[in-house]
Scaffold this motif. Structure first.
Motif, mmCIF file in Angstrom:
data_model
loop_
_atom_site.group_PDB
_atom_site.id
_atom_site.type_symbol
_atom_site.label_atom_id
_atom_site.label_comp_id
_atom_site.label_asym_id
_atom_site.label_seq_id
_atom_site.Cartn_x
_atom_site.Cartn_y
_atom_site.Cartn_z
ATOM 1 N N ALA A 8 6.926 -29.687 45.287
ATOM 2 C CA ALA A 8 8.390 -29.737 45.261
ATOM 3 C C ALA A 8 8.904 -31.123 45.623
ATOM 4 O O ALA A 8 9.858 -31.616 45.015
ATOM 5 N N ALA A 9 8.292 -31.773 46.597
ATOM 6 C CA ALA A 9 8.727 -33.112 46.987
ATOM 7 C C ALA A 9 8.482 -34.120 45.869
ATOM 8 O O ALA A 9 9.326 -34.988 45.599
ATOM 9 N N GLN A 10 7.341 -34.010 45.200
ATOM 10 C CA GLN A 10 7.053 -34.914 44.093
ATOM 11 C C GLN A 10 8.044 -34.683 42.952
ATOM 12 O O GLN A 10 8.552 -35.629 42.360
ATOM 13 N N GLU A 11 8.327 -33.424 42.663
ATOM 14 C CA GLU A 11 9.272 -33.112 41.591
ATOM 15 C C GLU A 11 10.660 -33.672 41.910
ATOM 16 O O GLU A 11 11.303 -34.291 41.068
ATOM 17 N N ALA A 12 11.133 -33.455 43.138
ATOM 18 C CA ALA A 12 12.453 -33.944 43.539
ATOM 19 C C ALA A 12 12.528 -35.470 43.444
ATOM 20 O O ALA A 12 13.545 -36.023 43.014
ATOM 21 N N ALA A 13 11.464 -36.148 43.835
ATOM 22 C CA ALA A 13 11.447 -37.611 43.764
ATOM 23 C C ALA A 13 11.598 -38.081 42.318
ATOM 24 O O ALA A 13 12.340 -39.028 42.039
ATOM 25 N N LEU A 14 10.920 -37.435 41.389
ATOM 26 C CA LEU A 14 11.048 -37.814 39.976
ATOM 27 C C LEU A 14 12.479 -37.638 39.492
ATOM 28 O O LEU A 14 13.015 -38.487 38.772
ATOM 29 N N LEU A 15 13.113 -36.531 39.868
ATOM 30 C CA LEU A 15 14.499 -36.298 39.458
ATOM 31 C C LEU A 15 15.434 -37.338 40.067
ATOM 32 O O LEU A 15 16.303 -37.883 39.377
ATOM 33 N N VAL A 83 17.390 -33.170 49.285
ATOM 34 C CA VAL A 83 16.930 -33.160 50.663
ATOM 35 C C VAL A 83 16.247 -31.812 50.860
ATOM 36 O O VAL A 83 16.898 -30.765 50.761
ATOM 37 N N LEU A 84 14.946 -31.842 51.101
ATOM 38 C CA LEU A 84 14.149 -30.618 51.110
ATOM 39 C C LEU A 84 13.631 -30.293 52.508
ATOM 40 O O LEU A 84 13.232 -31.195 53.247
ATOM 41 N N GLN A 85 13.593 -29.009 52.803
ATOM 42 C CA GLN A 85 12.807 -28.553 53.943
ATOM 43 C C GLN A 85 11.364 -28.461 53.448
ATOM 44 O O GLN A 85 11.114 -28.453 52.237
ATOM 45 N N PRO A 86 10.390 -28.388 54.344
ATOM 46 C CA PRO A 86 9.005 -28.257 53.883
ATOM 47 C C PRO A 86 8.824 -26.997 53.028
ATOM 48 O O PRO A 86 9.386 -25.940 53.327
ATOM 49 N N SER A 87 8.039 -27.142 51.965
ATOM 50 C CA SER A 87 7.735 -25.995 51.104
ATOM 51 C C SER A 87 6.796 -25.041 51.816
ATOM 52 O O SER A 87 5.921 -25.463 52.572
ATOM 53 N N ARG A 88 6.975 -23.767 51.539
ATOM 54 C CA ARG A 88 6.106 -22.733 52.093
ATOM 55 C C ARG A 88 5.481 -21.971 50.935
ATOM 56 O O ARG A 88 6.154 -21.608 49.979
ATOM 57 N N PRO A 144 27.799 -17.242 42.879
ATOM 58 C CA PRO A 144 28.825 -16.753 41.956
ATOM 59 C C PRO A 144 30.168 -17.484 42.029
ATOM 60 O O PRO A 144 31.039 -17.242 41.221
ATOM 61 N N ARG A 145 30.341 -18.388 42.989
ATOM 62 C CA ARG A 145 31.624 -19.083 43.090
ATOM 63 C C ARG A 145 31.787 -20.060 41.920
ATOM 64 O O ARG A 145 30.815 -20.413 41.248
ATOM 65 N N ALA A 146 33.017 -20.501 41.702
ATOM 66 C CA ALA A 146 33.269 -21.503 40.655
ATOM 67 C C ALA A 146 32.568 -22.806 41.051
ATOM 68 O O ALA A 146 32.719 -23.285 42.168
ATOM 69 N N LEU A 147 31.791 -23.330 40.148
ATOM 70 C CA LEU A 147 31.034 -24.556 40.406
ATOM 71 C C LEU A 147 31.530 -25.678 39.509
ATOM 72 O O LEU A 147 31.953 -25.444 38.369
ATOM 73 N N PRO A 148 31.449 -26.911 39.974
ATOM 74 C CA PRO A 148 31.747 -28.037 39.091
ATOM 75 C C PRO A 148 30.607 -28.198 38.087
ATOM 76 O O PRO A 148 29.551 -27.587 38.230
ATOM 77 N N ALA A 149 30.831 -29.008 37.073
ATOM 78 C CA ALA A 149 29.786 -29.279 36.085
ATOM 79 C C ALA A 149 28.632 -30.003 36.755
ATOM 80 O O ALA A 149 28.816 -31.014 37.416
ATOM 81 N N ILE A 150 27.444 -29.465 36.590
ATOM 82 C CA ILE A 150 26.227 -30.079 37.123
ATOM 83 C C ILE A 150 25.552 -30.790 35.959
ATOM 84 O O ILE A 150 25.185 -30.168 34.965
ATOM 85 N N GLN A 151 25.428 -32.105 36.050
ATOM 86 C CA GLN A 151 24.907 -32.902 34.943
ATOM 87 C C GLN A 151 23.392 -33.008 34.921
ATOM 88 O O GLN A 151 22.784 -33.092 33.867
ATOM 89 N N LEU A 152 22.771 -33.006 36.112
ATOM 90 C CA LEU A 152 21.334 -33.230 36.197
ATOM 91 C C LEU A 152 20.612 -31.916 36.490
ATOM 92 O O LEU A 152 21.098 -30.864 36.126
ATOM 93 N N PHE A 153 19.464 -31.994 37.140
ATOM 94 C CA PHE A 153 18.661 -30.807 37.418
ATOM 95 C C PHE A 153 18.540 -30.636 38.922
ATOM 96 O O PHE A 153 18.138 -31.555 39.628
ATOM 97 N N ILE A 154 18.873 -29.449 39.401
ATOM 98 C CA ILE A 154 18.812 -29.169 40.822
ATOM 99 C C ILE A 154 17.361 -29.052 41.239
ATOM 100 O O ILE A 154 16.552 -28.508 40.562
#
Length: 154
Positions: A8-15, A83-88, A144-154
Motif C-alpha cells: 500500500a505504501a509503494q502504491e500510494a507513493a507512485l500515485l 497519509v497511511l496508517q500501517p497496513s494490516r 454517501p455524502r455529496a463529494l467534490p470531483a475527485i480527479q486522481l486515484f484515492i
C-alpha cells in the motif's frame, strides 16, 4: 517486495509522484478499482451504485486522460498526498493476501484542496513479477455524502 504490507505504501507513493503507468502496472490483468457509494456497508459493486468500479481498460483510459496535455480538468494539474496508517494483513492464503490500510487523502488543484479519509482494502495475488492488485476497494468515511470531483486515484 515480498511482504504484502509494504504494498500500500509503494502504491500510494507512485500515485503521489504521478507515476500513473507504474501504478497501473501494479494491477493484475483481471484487477479492479472500486469505490463503493455506501462505503463499508456495500457488499458488492453490482447490487448498488458505486462511485467508481473500473477494470484495467477503464483505468488505462483514465491514466491516458491524466497524461494528455489537452485535458482541461488538469490545467492546473492535480496532485495528491496519501497519509497511511500501517497496513494490516487481514487474511493470507497461498498466493493471495488481503490488506487493510486506513488513510487520509488530500487532493489539490490550483487554489482548491479536498480531504477524504477511509480504509483501503487490497486483494493481492502473487505473480512471478511480484504482488499484483486483484481488487482495490476504497471505503470512504461518510461515503454517501455529496463529494467534490475527485480527479486522481484515492
Amino acid at each position: 517486495m515480498t511482504d504484502p504490507r509494504d504494498f500500500a505504501a509503494q502504491e500510494a507513493a507512485l500515485l503521489d509522484e504521478r507515476r500513473f503507468d507504474d501504478w497501473l502496472a501494479m494491477f493484475a490483468e483481471d484487477g479492479h478499482y472500486w469505490v463503493p457509494l455506501l462505503g463499508a456497508a456495500q457488499a458488492d459493486p453490482f447490487s448498488h451504485n458505486s462511485l467508481a468500479y473500473e477494470d484495467r481498460l477503464l483505468l488505462q483510459l483514465r491514466v491516458e486522460r491524466l497524461k494528455n496535455p489537452r485535458a482541461h480538468s488538469q490545467h492546473p494539474a492535480s496532485h495528491s498526498q496519501h497519509v497511511l496508517q500501517p497496513s494490516r494483513i487481514e487474511r493470507e492464503e497461498g498466493d493471495e493476501a488481503w490488506l487493510r490500510t486506513p488513510f487520509l487523502y488530500v487532493e489539490a488543484r490550483g487554489e482548491g484542496q479536498i480531504l477524504l479519509s477511509g480504509t483501503t482494502r487490497h486483494h493481492l495475488v502473487r505473480t512471478p513479477e511480484g504482488w499484483r492488485i486483484r481488487e482495490k476497494r476504497v471505503d470512504l468515511l461518510n461515503a454517501p455524502r455529496a463529494l467534490p470531483a475527485i480527479q486522481l486515484f484515492i
